[in-house]
Write a protein that holds these residues in place. Sequence first.
Motif, mmCIF file in Angstrom:
data_model
loop_
_atom_site.group_PDB
_atom_site.id
_atom_site.type_symbol
_atom_site.label_atom_id
_atom_site.label_comp_id
_atom_site.label_asym_id
_atom_site.label_seq_id
_atom_site.Cartn_x
_atom_site.Cartn_y
_atom_site.Cartn_z
ATOM 1 N N ALA A 320 24.634 -4.298 136.595
ATOM 2 C CA ALA A 320 25.190 -5.241 135.611
ATOM 3 C C ALA A 320 26.264 -4.571 134.756
ATOM 4 O O ALA A 320 27.156 -5.239 134.234
ATOM 5 C CB ALA A 320 24.076 -5.777 134.714
ATOM 6 N N TRP A 321 26.180 -3.266 134.650
ATOM 7 C CA TRP A 321 27.130 -2.503 133.839
ATOM 8 C C TRP A 321 28.177 -1.808 134.702
ATOM 9 O O TRP A 321 29.366 -1.790 134.387
ATOM 10 C CB TRP A 321 26.347 -1.477 133.002
ATOM 11 N N LEU A 322 27.723 -1.238 135.818
ATOM 12 C CA LEU A 322 28.608 -0.477 136.686
ATOM 13 C C LEU A 322 28.760 -1.211 138.012
ATOM 14 O O LEU A 322 27.840 -1.227 138.823
ATOM 15 C CB LEU A 322 28.028 0.926 136.930
ATOM 16 N N VAL A 352 27.739 -9.685 128.836
ATOM 17 C CA VAL A 352 26.794 -9.066 129.775
ATOM 18 C C VAL A 352 26.254 -7.744 129.221
ATOM 19 O O VAL A 352 25.052 -7.459 129.322
ATOM 20 C CB VAL A 352 27.472 -8.841 131.144
ATOM 21 N N LEU A 353 27.137 -6.946 128.620
ATOM 22 C CA LEU A 353 26.707 -5.663 128.069
ATOM 23 C C LEU A 353 25.751 -5.854 126.893
ATOM 24 O O LEU A 353 24.764 -5.119 126.758
ATOM 25 C CB LEU A 353 27.921 -4.842 127.633
ATOM 26 N N ILE A 354 26.038 -6.831 126.047
ATOM 27 C CA ILE A 354 25.129 -7.135 124.932
ATOM 28 C C ILE A 354 23.767 -7.555 125.472
ATOM 29 O O ILE A 354 22.712 -7.082 125.010
ATOM 30 C CB ILE A 354 25.710 -8.250 124.035
ATOM 31 N N ALA A 355 23.777 -8.427 126.461
ATOM 32 C CA ALA A 355 22.520 -8.906 127.046
ATOM 33 C C ALA A 355 21.744 -7.753 127.692
ATOM 34 O O ALA A 355 20.513 -7.674 127.578
ATOM 35 C CB ALA A 355 22.811 -9.993 128.082
ATOM 36 N N LEU A 356 22.458 -6.850 128.361
ATOM 37 C CA LEU A 356 21.801 -5.708 128.996
ATOM 38 C C LEU A 356 21.129 -4.819 127.963
ATOM 39 O O LEU A 356 19.983 -4.384 128.146
ATOM 40 C CB LEU A 356 22.829 -4.905 129.799
ATOM 41 N N CYS A 357 21.817 -4.551 126.866
ATOM 42 C CA CYS A 357 21.246 -3.699 125.805
ATOM 43 C C CYS A 357 20.025 -4.348 125.168
ATOM 44 O O CYS A 357 19.022 -3.676 124.892
ATOM 45 C CB CYS A 357 22.308 -3.417 124.741
ATOM 46 N N VAL A 358 20.094 -5.648 124.937
ATOM 47 C CA VAL A 358 18.970 -6.364 124.319
ATOM 48 C C VAL A 358 17.760 -6.388 125.249
ATOM 49 O O VAL A 358 16.618 -6.203 124.818
ATOM 50 C CB VAL A 358 19.393 -7.804 123.943
ATOM 51 N N ALA A 359 18.025 -6.584 126.527
ATOM 52 C CA ALA A 359 16.930 -6.762 127.487
ATOM 53 C C ALA A 359 16.396 -5.452 128.051
ATOM 54 O O ALA A 359 15.354 -5.451 128.701
ATOM 55 C CB ALA A 359 17.400 -7.652 128.640
ATOM 56 N N TRP A 360 17.075 -4.332 127.795
ATOM 57 C CA TRP A 360 16.724 -3.095 128.488
ATOM 58 C C TRP A 360 15.278 -2.663 128.260
ATOM 59 O O TRP A 360 14.630 -2.133 129.159
ATOM 60 C CB TRP A 360 17.674 -1.969 128.080
#
Length: 399
Positions: A320-322, A352-360
């Motif tokens: 999702a990030w890379l 997407v990056l915000i969502a990834l950080c929140v959901a990690w």
Amino acid sequence: MKSARLIILTVLTVLATIVCRAQSDTTIYFVNIYPGHNIYELEGHSAIIADIKGRGPVAYNFGVFDFDAPNFVYRFVKGETDYMAVAQPAEPFLYHYTAAGRRIVAHELNLDANQKKDLLDRLNTNIRPENRVYRYNYVKDNCATRPLAAVEASLGDSIILAPALAESQSFAPVTFRNIMRWYHRNYPWYQFGIDLALGSGIDYPITRREMAFAPAELDGMLPGAQAGGKKVVAKSIVLNDVAPDAAIDGPTPWLLGPMSVSLLILVLAVYFTLKDIKRGRLTRWFDSILFALLGLTGCLLTFLIFVSVHEATSPNWLFAWLNPLCLIPTIFIWIKKARTFLVWYQMTNFVVLIALCVAWHWLPQSANPAFLPLIGAEMLRSFACIYIYFHPKRTKIAS
């Protein structure tokens, strides 16, 4: 007729006696070798040594691979990791590891004559030309798990291993990744690469038997192991009495590690973002380099996830990030007519990056700490592009 049968029966009895006597004169050791200097040696190595009276000790080694094989690196990355099982004289085999300064422990297996014969038969079958090559799996089928499975089959009962060293460490839960991190602690760039390449398949809590993928862990579990109500190991002998980590490199200086490099990139991203917002235009060369690095890494992850047959490369939530889409800013930031498309990409990327950080925290994959500054740097550059485009006092996207 009766005389002939008696002769045959007598011969078979004599042969059986000779075989049993030969097996009783055989001592079989499960040998564990502690970590070495090279990155592929950091969890250690295992082998079985059979000391047959009158023949000399033979080492059965399941960890042989050929760097000179055609397309070795490509095939290894793709997951076509073919290793070999070979038999070799034990003395030069052990000397190689002793000369490298690695701790070596030999565990004499508590086997009766029939079990010794069965184990040797299994090992000799494994080293036949038609059987010796096998598809190596870093955590499921390797130089430690294969000989352990052979011993277990010869015992005719499941081996119950004693507690592992990993269970006494501070990390929790005990997973493949966390054990790797412990043994790779002085090699942070190697672990950084593993954390990039391997997905959530190495992050679930593992059993004690699965912990045996690391020979150095297995070494601590064997002396107290049992099968069928009896001890698996009769006695243990330290063949090279040095510290467990004597052969590995010292700690990598923090300033040369991935975290310091990631923080430097984040500092540069902060500097250029503040500068660009103030003047109302983007620093294109910085974004081109940053997103090119991210995009090329994303191409590698794409290969590992969708092409490689490595078991643990997919799923990988880092995708999702890379991913290859990160190359979009590298190219489109230089094209004026593509400015709107670039901004819409950066808006999507930022979300997407915000969502990834929140959901990690809830994702089944553990992240390397050095990833976070890099994600932060990418978010800042996406935000800078969005802000400059929509801010009423902006001048232009590019500089």
